[in-house]
Design a protein around this motif. Structure first.
Motif, PDB file in Angstrom:
ATOM      1  N   GLN A   3      16.705 -16.761   1.350  1.00 65.29           N
ATOM      2  CA  GLN A   3      17.684 -15.664   1.105  1.00 65.29           C
ATOM      3  C   GLN A   3      16.457 -14.055   0.585  1.00 65.29           C
ATOM      4  N   LYS A   4      17.654 -13.283   1.819  1.00 63.26           N
ATOM      5  CA  LYS A   4      16.750 -11.727   2.179  1.00 63.26           C
ATOM      6  C   LYS A   4      16.479 -11.602   0.669  1.00 63.26           C
ATOM      7  N   ALA A   5      15.769 -10.346   0.689  1.00 61.14           N
ATOM      8  CA  ALA A   5      15.560  -9.112  -0.717  1.00 61.14           C
ATOM      9  C   ALA A   5      17.245  -8.318  -0.213  1.00 61.14           C
ATOM     10  N   LYS A   6      17.484  -7.667  -1.612  1.00 59.34           N
ATOM     11  CA  LYS A   6      18.572  -6.624  -1.518  1.00 59.34           C
ATOM     12  C   LYS A   6      17.641  -5.753  -2.089  1.00 59.34           C
ATOM     13  N   ILE A   7      17.741  -4.264  -1.435  1.00 58.02           N
ATOM     14  CA  ILE A   7      17.265  -2.914  -0.968  1.00 58.02           C
ATOM     15  C   ILE A   7      18.630  -1.759  -1.828  1.00 58.02           C
ATOM     16  N   LEU A   8      18.337  -1.228  -3.210  1.00 56.88           N
ATOM     17  CA  LEU A   8      19.145  -0.353  -3.186  1.00 56.88           C
ATOM     18  C   LEU A   8      18.949   1.167  -2.705  1.00 56.88           C
ATOM     19  N   ASP A  28      14.513  -6.367   8.217  1.00 57.02           N
ATOM     20  CA  ASP A  28      15.965  -7.300   8.301  1.00 57.02           C
ATOM     21  C   ASP A  28      16.607  -7.548   6.599  1.00 57.02           C
ATOM     22  N   GLN A  29      16.567  -7.418   6.185  1.00 59.83           N
ATOM     23  CA  GLN A  29      16.315  -7.319   4.229  1.00 59.83           C
ATOM     24  C   GLN A  29      17.585  -7.248   4.553  1.00 59.83           C
ATOM     25  N   THR A  30      18.797  -7.169   2.872  1.00 58.44           N
ATOM     26  CA  THR A  30      19.843  -6.454   2.845  1.00 58.44           C
ATOM     27  C   THR A  30      20.469  -4.916   2.071  1.00 58.44           C
ATOM     28  N   LEU A  31      20.507  -4.381   3.052  1.00 56.32           N
ATOM     29  CA  LEU A  31      20.815  -2.503   2.332  1.00 56.32           C
ATOM     30  C   LEU A  31      21.555  -3.024   1.571  1.00 56.32           C
ATOM     31  N   VAL A  32      21.620  -2.080   0.594  1.00 57.00           N
ATOM     32  CA  VAL A  32      23.277  -2.254  -0.759  1.00 57.00           C
ATOM     33  C   VAL A  32      22.961  -0.148  -0.813  1.00 57.00           C
ATOM     34  N   ARG A  33      24.058   0.100  -0.665  1.00 59.64           N
ATOM     35  CA  ARG A  33      24.468   1.710  -0.794  1.00 59.64           C
ATOM     36  C   ARG A  33      25.078   1.976  -2.030  1.00 59.64           C
ATOM     37  N   ALA A  34      24.664   3.099  -2.705  1.00 57.96           N
ATOM     38  CA  ALA A  34      25.018   4.199  -3.848  1.00 57.96           C
ATOM     39  C   ALA A  34      25.278   5.395  -3.711  1.00 57.96           C
ATOM     40  N   ALA A  50      15.128  -5.709  -4.689  1.00 57.82           N
ATOM     41  CA  ALA A  50      13.085  -5.192  -4.704  1.00 57.82           C
ATOM     42  C   ALA A  50      12.642  -4.334  -5.065  1.00 57.82           C
ATOM     43  N   VAL A  51      13.362  -3.822  -4.123  1.00 58.61           N
ATOM     44  CA  VAL A  51      13.369  -1.983  -4.658  1.00 58.61           C
ATOM     45  C   VAL A  51      14.332  -1.378  -4.399  1.00 58.61           C
ATOM     46  N   VAL A 114       5.729   5.232   7.537  1.00 63.20           N
ATOM     47  CA  VAL A 114       5.080   4.906   5.777  1.00 63.20           C
ATOM     48  C   VAL A 114       6.241   5.207   5.715  1.00 63.20           C
ATOM     49  N   LEU A 115       7.634   4.880   5.616  1.00 64.62           N
ATOM     50  CA  LEU A 115       7.944   4.312   4.056  1.00 64.62           C
ATOM     51  C   LEU A 115       8.622   2.933   4.685  1.00 64.62           C
ATOM     52  N   ARG A 116       8.765   2.626   5.610  1.00 64.55           N
ATOM     53  CA  ARG A 116       9.494   1.052   6.043  1.00 64.55           C
ATOM     54  C   ARG A 116       7.364   0.207   5.466  1.00 64.55           C
ATOM     55  N   ALA A 117       6.785   0.772   5.631  1.00 60.09           N
ATOM     56  CA  ALA A 117       5.974   0.191   5.051  1.00 60.09           C
ATOM     57  C   ALA A 117       5.576  -0.158   3.935  1.00 60.09           C
ATOM     58  N   LYS A 118       5.660   0.549   3.343  1.00 55.66           N
ATOM     59  CA  LYS A 118       5.759   0.547   1.749  1.00 55.66           C
ATOM     60  C   LYS A 118       7.657   0.142   0.917  1.00 55.66           C
ATOM     61  N   VAL A 119       8.087   0.427   2.159  1.00 55.79           N
ATOM     62  CA  VAL A 119       8.808  -0.662   1.286  1.00 55.79           C
ATOM     63  C   VAL A 119       9.105  -2.446   1.425  1.00 55.79           C
ATOM     64  N   SER A 120       8.113  -2.650   2.739  1.00 60.94           N
ATOM     65  CA  SER A 120       7.982  -3.935   3.162  1.00 60.94           C
ATOM     66  C   SER A 120       7.068  -4.566   2.079  1.00 60.94           C
ATOM     67  N   VAL A 121       6.102  -3.586   1.494  1.00 63.69           N
ATOM     68  CA  VAL A 121       5.204  -3.480   0.340  1.00 63.69           C
ATOM     69  C   VAL A 121       5.750  -4.620  -0.988  1.00 63.69           C
ATOM     70  N   PHE A 122       6.738  -3.914  -0.870  1.00 61.06           N
ATOM     71  CA  PHE A 122       7.439  -4.443  -2.455  1.00 61.06           C
ATOM     72  C   PHE A 122       8.226  -5.460  -1.958  1.00 61.06           C
ATOM     73  N   VAL A 123       9.037  -5.083  -1.227  1.00 59.49           N
ATOM     74  CA  VAL A 123       9.852  -6.974  -0.504  1.00 59.49           C
ATOM     75  C   VAL A 123       9.019  -7.676  -0.769  1.00 59.49           C
ATOM     76  N   GLU A 124       7.831  -7.903  -0.215  1.00 57.80           N
ATOM     77  CA  GLU A 124       7.064  -9.332  -0.251  1.00 57.80           C
ATOM     78  C   GLU A 124       6.911  -9.511  -1.463  1.00 57.80           C
ATOM     79  N   LEU A 125       6.897  -8.214  -2.214  1.00 62.22           N
ATOM     80  CA  LEU A 125       6.113  -9.307  -3.747  1.00 62.22           C
ATOM     81  C   LEU A 125       7.120  -9.860  -4.483  1.00 62.22           C
TER      82      LEU A 125
END
Length: 226
Positions: A3-8, A28-34, A50-51, A114-125
């Motif tokens: 299952q993909k992680a959701k990023i807000l 390749d994760q689920t991106l949710v807008r607010a 995830a983040v 850099v932003l993508r790399a930082k977000v990917s760390v939290f998705v992996e965790l």
């Protein structure tokens, strides 16, 4: 299928949300807008994330106030928040972001890589944590006798413990490698989050050790991986 992680993504400007989606789509994760703090809090009522990427300057409820609400809720208090801001008022402004519960504070314009790399760390965790929760739930079902596995897949408790222990060892090895990589990058916020995951891994390892033959059933002592 994993299952993909959701990023807000929280920002009152549609063009900023579109830019964030373009940067993070490669994960390749689920991106949710607010588009507001209020809308973000509504999304957090029903979904797990995830983040959170949170804009500081928003009309009405700004990023700091939104983060305060997130951290007050038991369900959402542990979700990592990365603040994004188009202004920089110096160390005091940055400190306010960390005091509000942010794990990172990035000023615009930022480096997309850099932003993508930082977000990917939290998705992996987040994904590792989900894996641990699933394995802990499986272990509870087997030990309590509530699960009814397929006879071809059924295993003796000792065999199940050995399999889970091996899986946990693999996750522990990956977490250790990730921590070493983060140490080299000197990203204090990400290092702190990785350390949080390592503490959870340690708790699960102790619980599995307690379930070994001769250590008592210990099923009720299995910690909740939140």
């Amino acid at each position: 299928m994993v299952q993909k992680a959701k990023i807000l993504l929280v920002d009152d400007r549609p063009e900023n949300l579109l830019a964030l989606e373009a940067i993070l789509s490669a994960l390749d994760q689920t991106l949710v807008r607010a588009s507001s703090g209020e809308e973000a809090l509504k999304a957090l009522l029903t979904d797990d994330f995830a983040v959170i990427l949170l804009d500081v300057q928003m009309p009405g409820m700004d990023g700091f106030e939104t983060a305060a609400h997130i951290k007050r809720r038991e369900r959402t208090r542990d979700i990592p928040i990365i603040f994004l801001t188009a202004i920089n008022h110096g160390p005091h402004h940055t400190f306010r972001g960390y005091a509000a519960g942010a794990v990172d504070y990035i000023s615009k314009p930022f480096d997309p890589w850099v932003l993508r790399a930082k977000v990917s760390v939290f998705v992996e965790l987040y994904m590792k944590n989900c894996q641990l929760r699933e394995q802990a739930a499986l272990l509870r079902l087997q030990l309590e006798g509530n699960g009814k596995p397929d006879p071809e897949e059924a295993k003796e408790p000792a065999g199940l413990l050995a399999e889970l222990s091996a899986r946990l060892a693999a996750v522990e090895e990956q977490a250790e490698a990730l921590s070493k990589q983060l140490d080299d990058s000197a990203d204090a916020a990400a290092v702190a989050t990785a350390a949080h995951l390592e503490r959870k891994l340690t708790g699960l390892r102790r619980a599995l050790d307690a379930l070994e033959p001769g250590a008592g059933s210990g099923a009720s002592r299995l910690p909740s991986q939140s």
